[in-house]
Design an enzyme around this catalytic site. Sequence first.
Site, PDB file in Angstrom:
ATOM      1  N   CYS A 157      34.632  29.237  36.363  1.00 39.30           N
ATOM      2  CA  CYS A 157      33.751  29.269  35.186  1.00 39.30           C
ATOM      3  C   CYS A 157      34.387  28.711  33.927  1.00 39.30           C
ATOM      4  CB  CYS A 157      33.275  30.690  34.982  1.00 39.30           C
ATOM      5  SG  CYS A 157      32.640  31.387  36.526  1.00 39.30           S
ATOM      6  N   GLU A 301      37.059  40.935  26.442  1.00 37.66           N
ATOM      7  CA  GLU A 301      36.981  39.818  25.500  1.00 37.66           C
ATOM      8  C   GLU A 301      36.912  40.348  24.062  1.00 37.66           C
ATOM      9  OE1 GLU A 301      33.767  37.085  26.238  1.00 37.66           O
ATOM     10  OE2 GLU A 301      34.649  35.554  24.934  1.00 37.66           O
ATOM     11  N   LYS A 322      24.894  32.793  26.939  1.00 40.22           N
ATOM     12  CA  LYS A 322      24.512  33.037  28.339  1.00 40.22           C
ATOM     13  C   LYS A 322      23.268  33.931  28.407  1.00 40.22           C
ATOM     14  CE  LYS A 322      28.959  32.422  30.665  1.00 40.22           C
ATOM     15  NZ  LYS A 322      29.943  32.219  29.584  1.00 40.22           N
ATOM     16  N   HIS A 327      24.514  32.132  33.184  1.00 36.72           N
ATOM     17  CA  HIS A 327      25.894  31.704  33.411  1.00 36.72           C
ATOM     18  C   HIS A 327      25.850  30.469  34.303  1.00 36.72           C
ATOM     19  CE1 HIS A 327      30.024  31.372  33.926  1.00 36.72           C
ATOM     20  NE2 HIS A 327      30.358  32.583  34.322  1.00 36.72           N
ATOM     21  N   PHE A 386      36.932  32.942  37.544  1.00 40.03           N
ATOM     22  CA  PHE A 386      37.470  33.624  38.732  1.00 40.03           C
ATOM     23  C   PHE A 386      38.929  33.238  38.908  1.00 40.03           C
ATOM     24  CE2 PHE A 386      34.201  34.784  42.232  1.00 40.03           C
ATOM     25  CZ  PHE A 386      33.660  35.739  41.406  1.00 40.03           C
TER      26      PHE A 386
END
Lengths: 399, 410
Positions: A157, A301, A322, A327, A386
């Site tokens: 991502c 985050e 998003k 996403h 990931f």
Amino acid sequence: MPCVVITGAGSINALGAGVEAFTEGLRNGRCGIASLTLFDGSSYRSSRAAEVRGLEAPAWLSRPIARRASRSDLLVAIAAREALAAAGLDGDADVGIAIGATTGGMFGSEEQYRRRLFDLPPLRRSVMAATLVSTSADLLASLFGCYGPRLAVSTACSSGGNALGIAADWIRAGRARAVLCGGVDSLCRMTFSGFNALQALDTVPCRPFDRDRAGLSLGEGAAMFVLEEREQAQARGATILAEFLGYGVSADAHHITQPRPDGAGALLAMQRALQESGVAADEIDYVNAHGTATPLNDVIETRALKTLLGARAYRVPVSSTKSMVGHCLGAAGAIEALACVVAMRGGFIPPTVNLEHPDPECDLDYVPKMSRTQAVCTVMSNSYGFGGNNTSVVLRASR
Amino acid sequence: MSTRSISVAVTGLGIVSPIGIGRDAFWRALCAGESGVRPLAAPVPRLAAQLPEFSPRDFIRSPHLRRADRVSRSIVAAVRMALDDARMADAAPAPERLGVVVGSALANVGESAQYLERLFTKGPALVSPMMFPNLVLNAPASYAAMEIGATGVNLTVSQGEVSGEQAIALGCDVVRAGRADVVVAGGGDELAEIVAAAYRDYRALSSQRGGAEWCSPYDADRNGLILGEGAAMLVLESAERARDRHAPIYAEIADYVSFGVPAPAYDWPARAPAAVAGLQAWLARCVGSPAEGGIDLVCGSANGSRRLDACEVDVLTRVFGEAAPQMALTSIKGAIGEFGAAGALAAVATCLGLRDGLVPPLCNLRHPPPDAPFHFARPTAEHRHMEHALMMSMARGGNSIALLFRCPRI
């Protein structure tokens, strides 16, 4: 160090085709997440997705190319053409190509595989060949005559953000006159079922930073840019949309799917991006968050942003687009960099829609529900993938 | 342009190949002219260069890798071997200054097929949440970071048959731009029935063109490629850093050039005249005019395909002109087969060739192409004094890359 600028942008996602449609969608806080129609979603936990509805091969694609193009190919070609036209660079051989992508032609090849399994009539033989993420980059080269350096980067991502960074590095090293760069991914059953199995999909449109958030909504699309050196852009009279100041990359080295709880990897990527950009944390006036709406990501985050921005964190708008375009995996970093460019040019902060119930652990200004009119000059966009891949890019409004 | 003058040193090599596990086993077998191509039990492909059984646990220490897939384990084993080989000890970089760049066309493609089969036959509720994360292209690079504790730059590139070369080039850029002190770069790919089926769709396999089934790059009688698998990783750091820590240097990478040539969709071009001028200009900047003989060895990407091999010979003949007869031309794909990261293994062979003054052989070459003025080493390695070696590679779709290696400057 040569200054790298953006002179063209192109877009397609659930909010529509073209940068203008994307701008209006973000400004109006429109959520593009709806019921899945691309394939039967009834056997999944969630059947919500931010689809590009009615995607067809555009008339300007030749018939043979239109016939063999994968869904990703179509998305990226549409965005790339708009970006090149905006930059006025069509037909320059010394243009490089850097795309971030994770699914490639999987939407078609998984169907081919299904047909083989059940002895059904196969699709065209080229469907399997188009599985590779690099075939989209190859297609752009032949479509637009771009024969500079070429690379498909696939870091889950964060792919889109890394593609922009690599493109900027090529410009700085003199490897290409300009680079067509960005990200693309299309929805497919493989990724949809994968996130479904990981119980990472929310059953309603995703709610980043919300107390009740329960996962992400997958999306699809492409955002493409033309990057070049500033003096060259000025000399040829191109419109400079924004400056690409720098990027930062790090790895969590922690877990194959989960982010590091202390957010150290995310923080390091942001710090590196700022350092390379020569920008102090105090100068950042908007953060486009990774903000997937998974329980873990949004807290970590937020924590990393507080460490980076200090007491000022509460006054810096942070939003997750998003919530509107889903996403888009390998395209996310590029789409969100474009959201930043759009924000700077339009003088507004894109909202985090679907954010109804504040989470005590996510207590920053996430610009809930509605966009906000505000001048934006220096922005950061975060993308985490990931495997613990973290990428942050810093952009500045053109002067 | 300044950072392009920084020379990158190769100070560690790790390799998992069909002809041997580890640097020494691979090099010994390659120089002896051995090929890893063998008959398989499966119907597709009938012949391939498969990895021998090996125990990744001999190399992998992290408990986080228990669930790692086959390609990831091969790549991580190569990463560990390479890093051990570089003998960092006291000079080990800080974790955030250690990077990983992996090139892979398809990574864990075998399990991807299994996953899809389960999805389509059993339904979404019964696919494994453990399997899916391993199907993501960057899983190997992520596992590598966990294994060696590398929290620095972590990138994965996928560029068909030149994925390995592109990863090494990007690794050089990461070092030169100062984004990391040390980068472990290379790649890996695996053999799977689904990959063979895709190449078969394009009639690229040797078995589909009549004649004997074999893989003989550049041979006048070549009839197609044979697939292989493997992984190789190189430790890259600035030549200055390597010398400061008195590290043995296999070779230096002076620069690279990446470019595209017009090509038919999903195939190699028959000719690539557009590549010649750019390569000549780039070589002239790096080592002087190519016709004056600065390059001693070219390690090509030829794989036995009618098109690719002819295209490569044509480009090289035009680029080097009168210097060609003094140059050795080779490709190791007769030994290891064709796959996305094959170039990473070829890079290991190029480095070892420069170190030992040995030209890696074309193990299957019987009839050199009549139009190629180069010297071909066969069937075993040949001694040769070499200063500069060029790797030149081309993927289906026309993505091309050339890397310039040279003996370390002391």
